[in-house]
Each structure stands twice: as structure tokens, then as C-alpha cells.
Design an enzyme around this catalytic site. Structure first.
Site, short mmCIF file in Angstrom:
data_model
loop_
_atom_site.label_atom_id
_atom_site.label_comp_id
_atom_site.label_asym_id
_atom_site.label_seq_id
_atom_site.Cartn_x
_atom_site.Cartn_y
_atom_site.Cartn_z
N SER A 124 117.31 181.49 -33.74
CA SER A 124 116.26 180.47 -33.88
C SER A 124 116.43 179.73 -35.21
O SER A 124 117.49 179.16 -35.47
CB SER A 124 114.89 181.13 -33.74
OG SER A 124 113.88 180.17 -33.54
N ASP A 180 113.74 179.08 -22.16
CA ASP A 180 113.12 178.99 -23.48
C ASP A 180 112.16 177.80 -23.55
O ASP A 180 112.56 176.65 -23.49
CB ASP A 180 114.21 178.83 -24.54
CG ASP A 180 113.70 178.96 -25.96
OD1 ASP A 180 112.48 178.89 -26.17
OD2 ASP A 180 114.54 179.13 -26.86
N HIS A 212 112.62 182.74 -25.31
CA HIS A 212 112.99 182.64 -26.72
C HIS A 212 113.15 184.05 -27.29
O HIS A 212 112.29 184.53 -28.05
CB HIS A 212 111.94 181.84 -27.49
CG HIS A 212 112.40 181.38 -28.84
ND1 HIS A 212 113.43 180.48 -28.99
CD2 HIS A 212 112.00 181.70 -30.09
CE1 HIS A 212 113.63 180.26 -30.29
NE2 HIS A 212 112.77 180.99 -30.97
#
Length: 232
Positions: A124, A180, A212
Site C-alpha cells: 500500500s 480492492d 486490500h
């Protein structure tokens, strides 16, 4: 490079089982920590992501005010104006953190590991941070990986890659969950496409039904890629 004094970052290490000949720096996502990412990897993978000759380093970002959380303190690598592709990057905080993370790179060099035997990556926000590190400041590392990550559309990373297109650049390994909804899959795809257009050698793996988060398939792909890049 921003020459402000580098903040010393806490780091957790998974040591190699044999002779130390290479290193991987693995950056956590926003709000997490190095120990948190290390536990997550172990939970998902069933064991540590460990290697015979490769040291894994999990740094922790210092807590700082984070604008998307209305200024609340969070362990983030840099600030964002908002979680979106369509806004300027917060370059002051990005460059300051590149300075602090570069101290880890220098520590590995002092331990006898040249940069072409290092990989920088993350999950991320950690993946975006890794792209700034590898494509702007440490283009001679062996590779960079970004899991469930994206860059802003006007990112200076694209400009850095374009201006260095005639020089060797680190290879990019990118994975993104197809489900996601927090950091949209399309943002990851667009980031990869723009980096490839700018001149980076890239791989993009779309993981079906993954939101995610990390998964075992993704970590197995990452492990194989790391071994390919850092094999003796």
C-alpha cells in the site's frame, strides 16, 4: 536529497540462515508498523518470509499527523492531501522520509551489501514510498516491489524514470487485489502502465477476489521474484 537530519527509524529484522549477501527492505502500509507487517506476513504465509542469504528489514514509520485522518497521529511514510490519484503529492514529507530510509540503505552498504544486491518494496503506502526511493534516489538497487499500491497521476516518480530511461533502472514487481475497493485496482494498473511507458521494466499480477490485503499466492510470487533478482 533533502539534507535535513534523518530520523532514526526502528526496524525489525528477519536474519538470513547463512551468509549475508543481499537485503530486502519491506515497508508497511499506513497505520501499521514493522512488527505488525512481519506478523501479518507470517500469519498469511504460514512462516516468516525467510531466505538463506537475504536479510529482510521491516522498518517502522514514525508517527506523524495524517491529513486523511483529520490530522490524527499515525505511522505513515508521508502525508497525503487525500487518498486519490488526482491531487498533488506531499513532496516535503516524502523527501524527508526518503532521507531517513536512505540511512538504512547506507547501513546495509556498511555491512558489505552493495546496492545492486538490495530490493526495496512495500504494501500500500509502503509500495508508493518504495517507488520514490528506488526510482528517484537509489536507481541502482536490484528491484522494487509494490503490493496494492498506486502513485498520483502527476507523480515526480514518472518524471524521474523518463529522465533516466537510458540508464539501468530497477525492475518493478507489482501485485494488486482485483477486489480492492480501498486503493482501487485500476489505480495500480494505471501506475504500472505509466511506469512502463516511462521506461521501467514492469510486471503486474492481478490477484482474483483479493481485497486490500496480502495473500499466500502473492507472497509466493514475491518470494520467487526476490530469489530471481538476488540469486548468486
Amino acid at each position: 536529497m533533502n539534507m535535513a537530519a534523518a530520523v532514526t527509524l526502528q526496524r525489525n529484522v528477519v536474519s538470513q540462515t547463512g551468509k549475508h549477501t543481499a537485503s530486502v527492505i519491506f515497508l508497511h502500509g499506513s497505520g501499521d508498523t514493522g512488527p505488525g507487517l512481519l506478523r501479518w506476513v507470517c500469519d498469511v504465509f504460514g512462516q516468516n518470509l525467510a531466505f538463506e542469504n537475504i536479510r529482510l528489514i521491516y522498518p517502522t514509520a514514525s508517527a506523524r499527523p495524517y491529513t486523511p485522518m483529520k490530522g490524527a497521529q499515525s505511522h505513515v511514510w508521508f502525508d497525503r492531501h487525500k487518498i486519490s490519484q488526482d491531487c498533488p503529492e506531499h513532496l516535503e514529507s516524502i523527501d524527508s522520509m526518503c532521507n531517513s530510509l536512505s540511512a538504512i540503505v547506507q547501513d546495509e552498504i556498511r555491512a558489505g551489501i552493495p546496492k545492486h544486491r538490495m530490493i526495496i518494496g512495500g504494501f500500500s503506502m509502503g509500495g508508493a514510498m518504495a517507488l520514490h526511493m528506488a526510482c528517484r534516489y537509489h536507481q541502482d538497487v536490484a528491484g522494487v516491489f509494490a503490493l496494492s499500491s498506486f502513485l498520483n497521476k502527476d507523480s515526480v516518480v514518472y518524471q524521474a524514470v523518463e529522465s533516466s530511461a537510458q540508464c539501468p533502472l530497477p525492475e518493478l514487481f507489482q501485485c494488486h487485489g482485483a477486489a480492492d475497493e480501498l486503493v482501487f485496482h485500476s489505480w495500480g494498473e494505471e501506475t504500472n502502465a505509466l511506469l512502463k511507458k516511462a521506461g521501467l521494466n514492469t510486471y503486474f499480477h492481478s490477484i482474483p477476489n483479493l481485497n486490500h490485503q496480502l495473500c499466500g499466492q502473492e507472497l509466493e510470487l514475491l518470494r520467487s521474484w526476490i530469489l530471481k533478482k538476488l540469486s548468486l
